[in-house]
Design a protein around this motif. Structure first.
Motif, PDB file in Angstrom:
ATOM      1  N   GLU A  35       0.832  -1.210   0.000  1.00 23.83           N
ATOM      2  CA  GLU A  35       0.000   0.000   0.000  1.00 23.83           C
ATOM      3  C   GLU A  35       0.865   1.258   0.000  1.00 23.83           C
ATOM      4  OE1 GLU A  35      -3.446   2.135   2.710  1.00 23.83           O
ATOM      5  OE2 GLU A  35      -3.130  -0.028   2.895  1.00 23.83           O
ATOM      6  N   TYR A  36       1.951   1.248   0.740  1.00 25.20           N
ATOM      7  CA  TYR A  36       2.866   2.398   0.760  1.00 25.20           C
ATOM      8  C   TYR A  36       3.442   2.644  -0.638  1.00 25.20           C
ATOM      9  CZ  TYR A  36       6.914   5.313   1.674  1.00 25.20           C
ATOM     10  OH  TYR A  36       7.842   6.323   1.640  1.00 25.20           O
ATOM     11  N   ASP A  38       2.193   1.651  -3.550  1.00 23.70           N
ATOM     12  CA  ASP A  38       1.125   2.106  -4.446  1.00 23.70           C
ATOM     13  C   ASP A  38       0.858   3.607  -4.263  1.00 23.70           C
ATOM     14  OD1 ASP A  38       0.844  -0.436  -5.458  1.00 23.70           O
ATOM     15  OD2 ASP A  38      -0.924  -0.934  -4.257  1.00 23.70           O
ATOM     16  N   ASN A  39       0.802   4.049  -3.019  1.00 26.16           N
ATOM     17  CA  ASN A  39       0.565   5.473  -2.750  1.00 26.16           C
ATOM     18  C   ASN A  39       1.723   6.335  -3.231  1.00 26.16           C
ATOM     19  OD1 ASN A  39      -1.970   5.112  -1.597  1.00 26.16           O
ATOM     20  ND2 ASN A  39      -1.130   4.790   0.441  1.00 26.16           N
ATOM     21  N   VAL A  41       3.791   5.707  -5.729  1.00 21.69           N
ATOM     22  CA  VAL A  41       3.731   5.770  -7.195  1.00 21.69           C
ATOM     23  C   VAL A  41       2.625   6.732  -7.632  1.00 21.69           C
ATOM     24  CG1 VAL A  41       3.193   4.430  -9.282  1.00 21.69           C
ATOM     25  CG2 VAL A  41       4.745   3.490  -7.549  1.00 21.69           C
ATOM     26  N   GLN A  42       1.490   6.690  -6.939  1.00 20.49           N
ATOM     27  CA  GLN A  42       0.378   7.597  -7.258  1.00 20.49           C
ATOM     28  C   GLN A  42       0.799   9.056  -7.054  1.00 20.49           C
ATOM     29  OE1 GLN A  42      -2.526   6.718  -8.592  1.00 20.49           O
ATOM     30  NE2 GLN A  42      -3.119   8.847  -8.735  1.00 20.49           N
ATOM     31  N   ARG A  43       1.504   9.337  -5.958  1.00 20.05           N
ATOM     32  CA  ARG A  43       1.956  10.710  -5.699  1.00 20.05           C
ATOM     33  C   ARG A  43       2.941  11.177  -6.763  1.00 20.05           C
ATOM     34  NH1 ARG A  43       2.300   8.681  -0.347  1.00 20.05           N
ATOM     35  NH2 ARG A  43       4.549   8.566  -0.567  1.00 20.05           N
ATOM     36  N   ALA A  45       3.105  10.108  -9.866  1.00 20.59           N
ATOM     37  CA  ALA A  45       2.328  10.326 -11.093  1.00 20.59           C
ATOM     38  C   ALA A  45       1.577  11.653 -11.036  1.00 20.59           C
ATOM     39  CB  ALA A  45       1.355   9.170 -11.300  1.00 20.59           C
ATOM     40  N   GLN A  46       1.038  12.002  -9.872  1.00 26.06           N
ATOM     41  CA  GLN A  46       0.325  13.270  -9.733  1.00 26.06           C
ATOM     42  C   GLN A  46       1.254  14.459  -9.924  1.00 26.06           C
ATOM     43  OE1 GLN A  46      -1.415  12.774  -5.868  1.00 26.06           O
ATOM     44  NE2 GLN A  46      -3.317  11.923  -6.691  1.00 26.06           N
ATOM     45  N   SER A  49       2.132  14.656 -13.637  1.00 26.25           N
ATOM     46  CA  SER A  49       0.965  15.128 -14.390  1.00 26.25           C
ATOM     47  C   SER A  49       0.754  16.621 -14.188  1.00 26.25           C
ATOM     48  CB  SER A  49      -0.294  14.372 -13.958  1.00 26.25           C
ATOM     49  OG  SER A  49      -0.179  13.020 -14.289  1.00 26.25           O
TER      50      SER A  49
END
Length: 64
Positions: A35-36, A38-39, A41-43, A45-46, A49
């Motif tokens: 979960e860490y 995944d979060n 990678v999401q940050r 990507a944000q 972007s």
């Protein structure tokens, strides 16, 4: 029976153990948490972007 060579190798491996800072140990634990990761990678990507939207002609993110 354990041979003398194997015993010496085990002792040498134990002596080479590094002393790691609490921060390094904390980060090692975090990267084992799906979960860490995944979060994180999401940050990332944000941020990328947002940077691309703000200035799409700025290619500094992709230079070697």
């Amino acid at each position: 029976m354990i041979s003398g060579v194997n015993t010496v190798a085990l002792v040498l491996q134990k002596e080479k153990k590094e002393i790691l800072s609490p921060r390094v140990l904390e980060l090692r634990a975090k990267i084992q948490d799906k979960e860490y990761i995944d979060n994180a990678v999401q940050r990332i990507a944000q941020v990328i972007s947002r940077k691309l939207i703000e200035d799409p002609d700025d290619d500094t993110l992709f230079r070697d």
